[in-house]
Design a protein around this motif. Sequence first.
Motif, PDB file in Angstrom:
ATOM      1  N   ALA A   1      -1.712   9.985   6.926  1.00 46.29           N
ATOM      2  CA  ALA A   1      -1.388   8.940   7.891  1.00 46.29           C
ATOM      3  C   ALA A   1      -2.638   8.529   8.666  1.00 46.29           C
ATOM      4  N   GLY A   2      -3.752   9.083   8.279  1.00 54.67           N
ATOM      5  CA  GLY A   2      -5.043   8.840   8.906  1.00 54.67           C
ATOM      6  C   GLY A   2      -5.991   9.888   8.369  1.00 54.67           C
ATOM      7  N   ASP A   3      -7.266   9.722   8.601  1.00 62.01           N
ATOM      8  CA  ASP A   3      -8.257  10.655   8.070  1.00 62.01           C
ATOM      9  C   ASP A   3      -8.014  12.053   8.645  1.00 62.01           C
ATOM     10  N   MET A   4      -7.599  12.993   7.791  1.00 65.02           N
ATOM     11  CA  MET A   4      -7.212  14.365   8.156  1.00 65.02           C
ATOM     12  C   MET A   4      -5.943  14.402   9.002  1.00 65.02           C
ATOM     13  N   ASP A   5      -5.136  13.355   8.939  1.00 69.30           N
ATOM     14  CA  ASP A   5      -3.821  13.343   9.582  1.00 69.30           C
ATOM     15  C   ASP A   5      -2.738  13.606   8.541  1.00 69.30           C
ATOM     16  N   ARG A   6      -3.024  14.501   7.592  1.00 73.79           N
ATOM     17  CA  ARG A   6      -2.075  14.778   6.524  1.00 73.79           C
ATOM     18  C   ARG A   6      -0.796  15.416   7.065  1.00 73.79           C
ATOM     19  N   ALA A   7      -0.967  16.416   7.915  1.00 76.44           N
ATOM     20  CA  ALA A   7       0.193  17.159   8.403  1.00 76.44           C
ATOM     21  C   ALA A   7       1.127  16.276   9.228  1.00 76.44           C
TER      22      ALA A   7
ATOM     23  N   LEU B   1     -10.357   0.908  -3.315  1.00 74.53           N
ATOM     24  CA  LEU B   1     -11.175   0.391  -2.214  1.00 74.53           C
ATOM     25  C   LEU B   1     -11.147  -1.135  -2.279  1.00 74.53           C
ATOM     26  N   THR B   2      -9.977  -1.650  -1.995  1.00 72.09           N
ATOM     27  CA  THR B   2      -9.723  -3.079  -2.136  1.00 72.09           C
ATOM     28  C   THR B   2     -10.752  -3.904  -1.371  1.00 72.09           C
ATOM     29  N   GLY B   3     -11.345  -4.862  -2.054  1.00 74.65           N
ATOM     30  CA  GLY B   3     -12.343  -5.729  -1.434  1.00 74.65           C
ATOM     31  C   GLY B   3     -13.759  -5.243  -1.635  1.00 74.65           C
ATOM     32  N   TYR B   4     -13.939  -3.919  -1.748  1.00 68.22           N
ATOM     33  CA  TYR B   4     -15.268  -3.332  -1.876  1.00 68.22           C
ATOM     34  C   TYR B   4     -15.621  -2.975  -3.319  1.00 68.22           C
ATOM     35  N   ALA B   5     -14.627  -2.585  -4.102  1.00 69.82           N
ATOM     36  CA  ALA B   5     -14.887  -2.094  -5.448  1.00 69.82           C
ATOM     37  C   ALA B   5     -14.987  -3.241  -6.447  1.00 69.82           C
ATOM     38  N   SER B   6     -15.844  -3.065  -7.434  1.00 70.96           N
ATOM     39  CA  SER B   6     -15.884  -3.947  -8.596  1.00 70.96           C
ATOM     40  C   SER B   6     -14.989  -3.315  -9.658  1.00 70.96           C
ATOM     41  N   THR B   7     -13.874  -3.956  -9.971  1.00 63.07           N
ATOM     42  CA  THR B   7     -12.895  -3.370 -10.877  1.00 63.07           C
ATOM     43  C   THR B   7     -13.125  -3.841 -12.310  1.00 63.07           C
ATOM     44  N   TRP B   8     -12.497  -3.160 -13.242  1.00 60.27           N
ATOM     45  CA  TRP B   8     -12.623  -3.446 -14.673  1.00 60.27           C
ATOM     46  C   TRP B   8     -12.442  -4.932 -14.972  1.00 60.27           C
TER      47      TRP B   8
ATOM     48  N   PHE C   1       0.866  -1.179   0.000  1.00 59.89           N
ATOM     49  CA  PHE C   1       0.000   0.000   0.000  1.00 59.89           C
ATOM     50  C   PHE C   1       0.897   1.221   0.000  1.00 59.89           C
ATOM     51  N   ASP C   2       0.701   2.115  -0.959  1.00 62.31           N
ATOM     52  CA  ASP C   2       1.647   3.221  -1.119  1.00 62.31           C
ATOM     53  C   ASP C   2       1.149   4.558  -0.603  1.00 62.31           C
ATOM     54  N   PHE C   3      -0.043   4.614  -0.016  1.00 57.86           N
ATOM     55  CA  PHE C   3      -0.564   5.827   0.630  1.00 57.86           C
ATOM     56  C   PHE C   3      -0.815   6.967  -0.358  1.00 57.86           C
ATOM     57  N   ARG C   4      -0.909   6.693  -1.645  1.00 60.20           N
ATOM     58  CA  ARG C   4      -1.155   7.764  -2.614  1.00 60.20           C
ATOM     59  C   ARG C   4      -2.644   7.889  -2.917  1.00 60.20           C
ATOM     60  N   THR C   5      -3.443   7.673  -1.924  1.00 55.55           N
ATOM     61  CA  THR C   5      -4.877   7.849  -1.988  1.00 55.55           C
ATOM     62  C   THR C   5      -5.351   8.122  -0.565  1.00 55.55           C
ATOM     63  N   ASN C   6      -6.612   8.483  -0.385  1.00 56.48           N
ATOM     64  CA  ASN C   6      -7.106   8.832   0.958  1.00 56.48           C
ATOM     65  C   ASN C   6      -7.594   7.646   1.762  1.00 56.48           C
ATOM     66  N   TYR C   7      -7.967   6.553   1.100  1.00 54.94           N
ATOM     67  CA  TYR C   7      -8.548   5.430   1.818  1.00 54.94           C
ATOM     68  C   TYR C   7      -7.454   4.591   2.464  1.00 54.94           C
ATOM     69  N   LEU C   8      -7.679   4.194   3.702  1.00 61.10           N
ATOM     70  CA  LEU C   8      -6.742   3.317   4.401  1.00 61.10           C
ATOM     71  C   LEU C   8      -7.392   1.957   4.600  1.00 61.10           C
ATOM     72  N   PRO C   9      -6.826   0.897   4.025  1.00 54.97           N
ATOM     73  CA  PRO C   9      -7.377  -0.439   4.255  1.00 54.97           C
ATOM     74  C   PRO C   9      -7.398  -0.776   5.744  1.00 54.97           C
ATOM     75  N   ASP C  10      -8.364  -1.559   6.137  1.00 53.72           N
ATOM     76  CA  ASP C  10      -8.529  -1.895   7.547  1.00 53.72           C
ATOM     77  C   ASP C  10      -7.271  -2.513   8.145  1.00 53.72           C
ATOM     78  N   ASP C  11      -6.553  -3.330   7.349  1.00 53.55           N
ATOM     79  CA  ASP C  11      -5.447  -4.104   7.909  1.00 53.55           C
ATOM     80  C   ASP C  11      -4.167  -3.306   8.110  1.00 53.55           C
ATOM     81  N   ILE C  12      -4.152  -2.009   7.768  1.00 53.20           N
ATOM     82  CA  ILE C  12      -2.954  -1.223   8.069  1.00 53.20           C
ATOM     83  C   ILE C  12      -3.210  -0.205   9.177  1.00 53.20           C
ATOM     84  N   VAL C  13      -4.395  -0.237   9.778  1.00 56.03           N
ATOM     85  CA  VAL C  13      -4.691   0.655  10.898  1.00 56.03           C
ATOM     86  C   VAL C  13      -4.113   0.046  12.177  1.00 56.03           C
ATOM     87  N   VAL C  14      -3.291   0.827  12.870  1.00 51.55           N
ATOM     88  CA  VAL C  14      -2.618   0.353  14.084  1.00 51.55           C
ATOM     89  C   VAL C  14      -2.867   1.331  15.222  1.00 51.55           C
ATOM     90  N   GLY C  15      -2.473   0.932  16.408  1.00 49.34           N
ATOM     91  CA  GLY C  15      -2.685   1.760  17.579  1.00 49.34           C
ATOM     92  C   GLY C  15      -1.759   2.956  17.648  1.00 49.34           C
TER      93      GLY C  15
END
Length: 600
Positions: free
Chosen positions: A576-582, A390-397, A102-116
């Motif tokens: 780095a999280g929703d609105m955690d850009r800075a 949106l890996t897992g959720y999107a229907s791709t080409w 996952f290269d973080f060049r989009t706003n969506y964060l997959p569930d499996d990379i969310v950490v404490g």
Amino acid sequence: MRNIAFTSNRVLAVLAVLALAAGMAWAAAEAEQAASMEKEMVLDPTTGAMVTAPEYGGTLTYALRGDPPNPDTFYRHPPAMVAALVVEKLGMANMGVDRNYFDFRTNYLPDDIVVGRLAESWEQPDANTVVFNIRSGVHWHDKAPMNGRELTAEDVVFNFHRYLGLGSGFTEVPEGVAAVSSIDDLGIESVHSEGNQVIFKLAALNLDAIKTLAIQNITFIYPPEVIMEHGDVADWRNLVGTGPFELVDWVEASSVTFNKAPNYWKHDERFPDNQLPYVDELVALVMPEPQTRVAALRSGKVDFIGYSGSSQVTGIDLVESIKKSNPDIVLQPYSYRSETSPIINVNRPPLDDVRVRHALQMALDIEGWGETYFRGYASLRPQGWLGDGLTGYASTWDDWPDEIKGYYSYDPEGAEALLDAAGLPRGDDGTRFKLEFMISAGDDRGWKELIADGWRKVGIDVTIVVPDGAEMGARTTALEYDIRSGISGYEWNPIGQLLHWTTTPGAWNPAGVADPVYDAMVAEVQAATDQEERQRLARLAAQYLVDGHWVIWGARVPHFSAHWPWVKGFNGESEAGDMDRALLFSRMWLDQDLKKELGF
């Protein structure tokens, strides 16, 4: 797993070449090589690249598009542009993830990379209970009235009481929270602490509860004593946090200055021995105008412009101008949606006929125009309303039936045949019907003209209109338009994006869709009790959106972050999280020797 930022291998290759070429002009490369020969090199485990070892010290200056109203996300999410460097959330993205995953060049964060983060871990012992285990050893900044005391679970409870109106003197969800967050939709009935644990009680199982509570846009943990004394943290002078920086100065419409927080608790995920942050000072210069920001970058007045300061480069002409005038500046593309995809009012004949909507798409040479108009920068492979990221959720080409793929491919003869079959033959003047295309003043007019010309060539008399923002909003709400400029391929909150097209009260639904079949499909998604089943049902609903063709696929044109090569530790990430850009600035460092080598 594939890189999910762009869906075309060709585009990936082009963008990789762009970033490399932009950052390695001969003179700059020689200077960087000379400087690097004298420096320790280390492996960045997230990219597999050798980089100069992280350094401490210096001032990193970046462009900020505009002042947020204040630093308190109780009043909506824009304050996070400043506050995210000072206050923290329960969770964040794992910035140590391999960028090939996952290269973080989009706003969506997959569930499996969310950490404490402030929460060390969490658990869900039953359907109605979510427990966050609050990290020990985290201290508030040594500033009154917090005076460096240790963070407690009760501090977290106080903040969620404030956001949800569930206690500590708060009795209702504030308007700002309700408007931009979905935490009030989780069905939370109570929040309390037991020792170092924060316990949320839900009315029913909610599969989004953990991720939403951990990282959503407004869920920063603010100092309770400040709020109890002042009522809020709207005055920046009162802001105290647990994060990597302290806010020390804010001159409205001019600059925002942060100093490194002493003894910040967190270490760099890539280099675990290194305490964050690296730079001593961060200075955000407020620059509303794109040309001003680019001029400041070119002159070295700022080191960085990009999504982290809402100051990204959005025009291809500007990108190519930077490449030409300053080829040593590094350009990093990212994208989280298509902003070139018109939306159809499906209530207006003949647009209520899916054959007509298919024909509108088939008349457009998206691939050919993308290569010429967007000069190879855009991702052209069709996407649905849910973007491929949106890996897992999107229907791709790759998942689309061949028949549906045909409708999303350039075929003007096929478009004409569909329009004939829909009972819309050409008249004596060659016109089939009239169509009004409503666009906003800020739209890319050239691209919209290409689309309109494509429709004209199959016999549709198209008029482009440009109302002001208020009129465009009113006409959209009242469904008083034929086709309007829009978006697609969106990568944020997949369930929320599916809800947009339902008849649910408050849903955006700009196309005026009232489809009971689709409503039922989304209801099934919401009722799912495990992630795998929810994703399967979401893919079906996403495919139904594609089949219905309520949005015309345009192209997905990236925005760019741009920085001088002495800014290290940044690989094009957007959040780095929703609105955690800075927060990304806390993981960047400066090669000050290279900066001198380049004459700054």
